[in-house]
Design an enzyme around this catalytic site. Structure first.
Site, PDB file in Angstrom:
ATOM      1  N   GLU A 292      36.725 -18.759 -28.170  1.00 35.75           N
ATOM      2  CA  GLU A 292      37.810 -17.805 -27.898  1.00 35.75           C
ATOM      3  C   GLU A 292      37.749 -16.608 -28.858  1.00 35.75           C
ATOM      4  O   GLU A 292      38.742 -16.240 -29.478  1.00 35.75           O
ATOM      5  CB  GLU A 292      39.157 -18.503 -27.992  1.00 35.75           C
ATOM      6  CG  GLU A 292      39.322 -19.652 -27.011  1.00 35.75           C
ATOM      7  CD  GLU A 292      40.712 -20.270 -27.022  1.00 35.75           C
ATOM      8  OE1 GLU A 292      41.407 -20.201 -28.063  1.00 35.75           O
ATOM      9  OE2 GLU A 292      41.116 -20.817 -25.974  1.00 35.75           O
TER      10      GLU A 292
ATOM     11  N   GLU B 262      38.750 -25.803 -21.529  1.00 36.43           N
ATOM     12  CA  GLU B 262      39.860 -26.533 -22.138  1.00 36.43           C
ATOM     13  C   GLU B 262      41.069 -26.462 -21.223  1.00 36.43           C
ATOM     14  O   GLU B 262      41.431 -25.391 -20.740  1.00 36.43           O
ATOM     15  CB  GLU B 262      40.239 -25.943 -23.500  1.00 36.43           C
ATOM     16  CG  GLU B 262      39.142 -26.002 -24.547  1.00 36.43           C
ATOM     17  CD  GLU B 262      39.553 -25.344 -25.865  1.00 36.43           C
ATOM     18  OE1 GLU B 262      40.776 -25.167 -26.097  1.00 36.43           O
ATOM     19  OE2 GLU B 262      38.657 -24.996 -26.655  1.00 36.43           O
TER      20      GLU B 262
END
Length: 490
Positions: A127, A273
């Site tokens: 991320e 995720e």
């Protein structure tokens, strides 16, 4: 006498088709699923124990956050498909091709042998474009991605091991005046970088990896409709006649629209995720987590997909095991994403096959625990009660007190209970050393379980961390002591 009837070729084919369909259906729920194995814990289960948990539960894919040698060694020969990772703090180094080449040799090629580690992806960063990073990794990610994939190609594994960049869903959005998935676009501040990344992924037939968190949509906005975070609610969004009943589908399709705007609407997308925490917030609890998974897993098992893309979606649940040393800067819930507790025991029933059966997963085997003893506040001890606040502060700065927050599992303790919880958490993290339960004479060791209702005072597992993670490091990044002190003393 029984006589077997001879089957026609068509009948044989039909039987074969039914058998194959049944096998695919029965295993499809698991084959579609992976899990995230994070290691930010003060006391980690041995890697071989965790791999045994994966195989015992027929989990065939795992996503890592580094390339730790012990973890990789434990995965060797397991047959579990692996997404190995390069942390964000190595992205700058990977901008140099020789460093990227060395990393691939050390962490990919070294494990690429018969009965080695079945590596399928290399995650380049984690991320890296989060808005909270203030652009720290924006200029580092694409060069690292290019160098890693080039190094994989040069090593002769690039055809079956692909580099990808796990990105948070905050890299795309819909305009404020048209909040529907079909209007999705990548953020304007990173549009060039996203264009470069997407084009490179397409060129190398690599997937786009996105992390989608319905819980965070709920957590970050008091106006977000609660039911829309789940898969069985009544809230809907109408996108030009296409009806969305949950934010997971809406977010996934917003990404597809964003990719389509870059002429790559058919790109493979992995959900790196997705999950629901069980503590650390008023909406983070076992009941909501069980509800979320009981909605998500059947959809994945049956390959329902989303309105824009029906069919199979590769998904990695987040996470596998709780991590009591993660930074709580995003929220206290960060340490409670696991479908297993810190000791590898299941939290709630979850059917990875997606058949709706209420059954517990197989937990870690032969777990060793410290002694059955706890540390509790002793109001009649020799200590100065005016020092209680400082001692609680100290205990929570070096252990996990997130369950004490508002709406959390231990949020209803009285002041004495709060102090005892803080003292015990520190005592357990310190492997029950006697001096870790003194707190200037304010605490004492007891052998009776002092848990209260749903608030569990845990006993730590017996084998401390091997040093793979420095526990104290995470607390330099935002343990919210001042807010916690207010809760403790009221």
């Amino acid at each position: 006498m029984y006589h077997r009837q001879k089957q026609s070729p068509m009948t044989s084919f039909a039987v074969f088709f039914i058998i194959i369909s049944t096998v695919c259906f029965s295993s499809g729920g698991v084959s579609a699923l992976g899990v995230n194995w994070g290691t930010m814990a003060s006391h980690q289960l041995p890697p071989k124990t965790v791999v045994r948990m994966l195989t015992d539960n027929n989990i065939k894919k795992v996503k890592l956050f580094d390339a730790d040698t012990d973890t990789m060694g434990a995965l060797a020969g397991s047959g579990v498909e692996v997404m190995v990772a390069i942390p964000n703090d190595l992205l700058k180094a990977m901008g140099t091709y020789q460093r990227a080449k060395d990393w691939v040799q050390r962490n990919v090629s070294r494990f690429n042998f018969n009965d080695g580690v079945k590596i399928k992806y290399v995650a380049v960063g984690n991320e890296p474009f989060l808005t909270s990073y203030n652009g720290s990794f924006i200029n580092l990610t694409y060069p690292a991605l290019v160098n890693i994939q080039t190094a994989l190609n040069e090593a002769g594994v690039g055809d079956y091991i692909k580099a990808t960049v796990p990105l948070n869903a905050d890299v795309y959005n819909s305009p404020p005046d048209n909040q529907v998935p079909s209007a999705g676009r990548f953020r304007s501040d990173i549009l060039q970088e996203m264009t470069d990344i997407v084009n490179f992924l397409a060129q190398n037939k690599s997937p786009f990896t996105v992390n989608i968190y319905p819980f965070l949509s709920l957590y970050l906005s008091s106006d977000f409709p609660f039911e829309y975070a789940f898969f069985d609610g009544q809230t809907t969004v109408n996108d030009n006649g296409v009806i969305y009943t949950n934010v997971f589908d809406a977010s996934f399709d917003t990404l597809l629209a964003s990719l389509n705007a870059l002429n790559h609407g058919d790109m493979e997308v992995i959900v790196g995720e997705v999950g629901w925490p069980t503590d650390g917030d008023k909406n983070a609890n076992v009941a909501n987590a069980e509800r979320f998974y009981s909605g998500l897993l059947p959809r994945l098992a049956n390959n329902i997909g989303t309105p824009m893309r029906t069919g199979y979606i590769e998904v990695y649940l987040f996470g596998f095991i709780d991590e009591d040393a993660k930074s709580v800067a995003p929220g206290n819930f960060e340490r409670h994403w696991g479908i297993f507790k810190y000791d590898g025991q299941p939290k709630f029933p979850v059917d990875l096959q997606g058949q709706g059966q209420k059954k517990f997963l197989t937990g870690a085997q032969n777990v060793q625990y410290l002694l059955n003893q706890w540390c509790m506040f002793n109001p009649n001890g020799r200590g100065n009660i005016s020092r209680l606040g400082d001692n609680i502060n100290y205990a929570c700065s070096l252990s996990d007190c997130t369950a004490l927050g508002y709406g959390s599992s231990c949020g209803n303790l009285d002041a004495n209970g709060n102090a005892s919880y803080a003292f015990n958490m520190y005592f357990q993290v310190q492997n029950q050393e006697a001096q870790a339960c003194d707190f200037e004479g304010l605490a004492t060791i007891v052998t009776r379980n002092i848990s209260q209702g749903q608030c569990v005072f845990p006993i730590q597992i017996g084998k401390p961390s091997s040093g793979h993670y420095d526990y104290s490091y995470s607390f330099r990044f935002g343990l919210l002591i001042s807010g916690l002190m207010f809760l403790l003393m009221t």
